[in-house]
Enzyme design. Structure first.
Site, PDB file in Angstrom:
ATOM      1  N   ASN A   1       0.823  -1.225   0.000  1.00  0.00           N
ATOM      2  CA  ASN A   1       0.000   0.000   0.000  1.00  0.00           C
ATOM      3  C   ASN A   1       0.847   1.262   0.000  1.00  0.00           C
ATOM      4  O   ASN A   1       0.459   2.278   0.580  1.00  0.00           O
ATOM      5  CB  ASN A   1      -0.957   0.008   1.195  1.00  0.00           C
ATOM      6  CG  ASN A   1      -1.754  -1.278   1.355  1.00  0.00           C
ATOM      7  OD1 ASN A   1      -1.624  -1.974   2.350  1.00  0.00           O
ATOM      8  ND2 ASN A   1      -2.556  -1.606   0.349  1.00  0.00           N
TER       9      ASN A   1
ATOM     10  N   GLY B   1       6.178  -0.501  -3.833  1.00  0.00           N
ATOM     11  CA  GLY B   1       5.650  -1.853  -3.886  1.00  0.00           C
ATOM     12  C   GLY B   1       4.181  -1.915  -4.233  1.00  0.00           C
ATOM     13  O   GLY B   1       3.527  -2.918  -3.967  1.00  0.00           O
ATOM     14  N   ASP B   2       3.644  -0.846  -4.837  1.00  0.00           N
ATOM     15  CA  ASP B   2       2.217  -0.833  -5.177  1.00  0.00           C
ATOM     16  C   ASP B   2       2.018   0.075  -6.385  1.00  0.00           C
ATOM     17  O   ASP B   2       2.936   0.245  -7.181  1.00  0.00           O
ATOM     18  CB  ASP B   2       1.386  -0.384  -3.967  1.00  0.00           C
ATOM     19  CG  ASP B   2       0.023  -1.064  -3.903  1.00  0.00           C
ATOM     20  OD1 ASP B   2      -0.750  -0.918  -4.871  1.00  0.00           O
ATOM     21  OD2 ASP B   2      -0.275  -1.740  -2.912  1.00  0.00           O
ATOM     22  N   ASP B   3       0.822   0.668  -6.526  1.00  0.00           N
ATOM     23  CA  ASP B   3       0.567   1.535  -7.670  1.00  0.00           C
ATOM     24  C   ASP B   3       1.554   2.701  -7.679  1.00  0.00           C
ATOM     25  O   ASP B   3       1.738   3.378  -6.663  1.00  0.00           O
ATOM     26  CB  ASP B   3      -0.854   2.089  -7.623  1.00  0.00           C
ATOM     27  CG  ASP B   3      -1.915   1.002  -7.711  1.00  0.00           C
ATOM     28  OD1 ASP B   3      -1.621  -0.066  -8.286  1.00  0.00           O
ATOM     29  OD2 ASP B   3      -3.030   1.230  -7.207  1.00  0.00           O
TER      30      ASP B   3
ATOM     31  N   LEU C   1       3.432  -1.386  -9.536  1.00  0.00           N
ATOM     32  CA  LEU C   1       2.418  -1.957 -10.426  1.00  0.00           C
ATOM     33  C   LEU C   1       2.186  -1.141 -11.686  1.00  0.00           C
ATOM     34  O   LEU C   1       1.342  -1.493 -12.501  1.00  0.00           O
ATOM     35  CB  LEU C   1       1.085  -2.101  -9.668  1.00  0.00           C
ATOM     36  CG  LEU C   1       1.128  -2.922  -8.374  1.00  0.00           C
ATOM     37  CD1 LEU C   1      -0.271  -3.039  -7.782  1.00  0.00           C
ATOM     38  CD2 LEU C   1       1.713  -4.305  -8.623  1.00  0.00           C
TER      39      LEU C   1
END
Length: 413
Positions: free
Chosen positions: A207, A229-231, A253
């Site tokens: 997140n 580690g996310d969007d 991502l």
């Protein structure tokens, strides 16, 4: 004798009060410029920063030039007007996690909170390429221990109710949760932003979105570097006329449209989005779109579904991919409550006029160029894949899709 003792006590009180004042953060004002001097004992500098905004937040300048500012309490600096914020030091958020969990300022959406809300008209926030917001995120990653959307993790910075503003040259290190959110804002340019929210151990930095937008119009992201580690950049409810340019994403991502459709019966939309001249290094996707199913299960942030609306006129072009792990393009309308499966054909949220290309090149570490799982109850229309010939895959060149109509440039395999 009693008057002498009283005088002696008073002198000691004044002496120690002056020592405390000297150790605490202070503000020096010269005309319309307020310079914040950090504490010398590591105590909370937020009160001094808030004082500076109160004195110079209207037609003024806020200077944060000391090497280190300790932020131990939430900050709400809104309704600013024609203000310049100069940050050349580091703002370091405190380690009292229980305080932040209980005291975060509410976002008013997805049950999220923030540590600092900043807003107004004609704000220039300049980090000069060195000014840093350090969220002390490793403590939060360890606390969450891989749990998605752990309750109470605050967004580092919320830009709210802002217009005609510029954020430039700012660095964000190990944000507590999402690095930034932009809400109810219009005509904001964010240029030369660096985000690195990665874990120093084996616990994942979940997140850690670079930025999420809500209810905002004409927002431009230019020259971003995101390691997370996310969007990397995520556009959520009622984001319109969004431009993403000349950016580099390490891991993460990629560019995300959504998730959206999380609130049962609520109409939301995303439209007129262009992402161009993007370099994705080891990201999971180039650009992807995700909606919740049409069957509500649980409650936000980890649950929901049944939302209505549309996403349309979205373009991902001139993407260079290096070892992207999954797909160039992904559509999924199967997001559901954590651990739940099924109902993938139930979403009524409509996706249309979405284009990947031209100018897509590089390599992916799979045999599937694109995966498009659209809802049977609201098929995707006007999906285009243009110029994927310069993408190197591992093995085959699959395009997996369902419930796609009026497509251009591909056949489902």
């Amino acid at each position: 004798m009693a008057p002498f003792l009283l005088l002696k006590t008073l002198c000691f009180t004044i002496f120690f009060a002056n020592i405390h004042f000297a150790l605490s953060g202070t503000v020096r004002r010269a005309g319309s410029t307020c310079t914040v001097n950090a504490s010398t004992n590591g105590s909370d500098d937020a009160p001094a920063i808030l004082e500076a905004f109160q004195m110079c937040g209207d037609n003024g300048v806020i200077q944060l030039h000391d090497p280190l500012y300790h932020i131990e309490t939430v900050m709400n600096t809104t309704r600013l007007s024609n203000v310049r914020i100069d940050l050349t030091g580091t703002m370091l958020w405190g380690t009292n996690l229980s305080y932040w969990v209980s005291s975060g300022l509410p976002l008013g959406y997805l049950n999220a909170t923030t540590a600092w809300t900043l807003g107004g008209d004609q704000i220039t926030f300049d980090g000069h390429g060195v000014g840093t917001l350090d969220g002390n995120g490793q403590l939060w990653y360890n606390l969450a221990d891989g749990v998605s959307n752990y309750p109470g993790r605050p967004i580092n910075l919320l830009i709210a109710n802002s217009t005609n503003s510029l954020y430039t040259g700012i660095r964000f290190i190990q944000s507590q949760y999402w690095t930034m959110a932009i809400q109810n804002s219009e005509d904001v340019l964010l240029d030369g932003i660096y985000v690195n929210s990665t874990s120093n151990n084996t616990v994942p930095a979940r997140n850690t979105d670079g930025v999420d937008t809500f209810f905002s119009n004409r927002i431009t992201f230019r020259n971003w570097t995101v390691v997370n580690g996310d969007d990397c950049i995520s556009l959520k409810a009622n984001s319109t006329n969004i431009l993403i340019q000349d950016s580099v994403f390490h891991g993460g991502l990629g560019v995300s449209i959504g998730s959206i459709g999380q609130y049962d019966g609520v109409f939301e939309m995303i439209q007129n989005v262009t992402a161009e001249r993007v370099l994705a290094l080891g990201s999971r996707y180039g650009g992807y779109i995700k909606t919740w199913t049409g069957v509500p299960q649980g409650f936000p942030p980890n649950g929901g579904g049944g939302g209505l609306g549309f996403a349309t006129n979205i373009t991902f072009r001139d993407f260079t991919l290096q070892n992207v792990t999954d797909n160039v393009a992904l559509i999924t309308q199967c997001t559901s409550f954590e651990g739940a499966t099924g109902d993938c054909d139930t979403s009524l949220f409509r996706l249309s006029n979405i284009t990947w290309g031209p100018g897509i090149s590089g390599s992916i570490q799979s045999d599937t160029l694109a995966t498009m799982q659209c809802s049977g109850d609201a098929p995707c229309s006007g999906i285009s894949l243009v110029g994927f010939d310069n993408v190197v895959t591992v093995g085959a060149r699959e395009i997996d899709c369902s419930n796609v109509i009026n497509s251009t440039g591909f056949n489902c395999t």
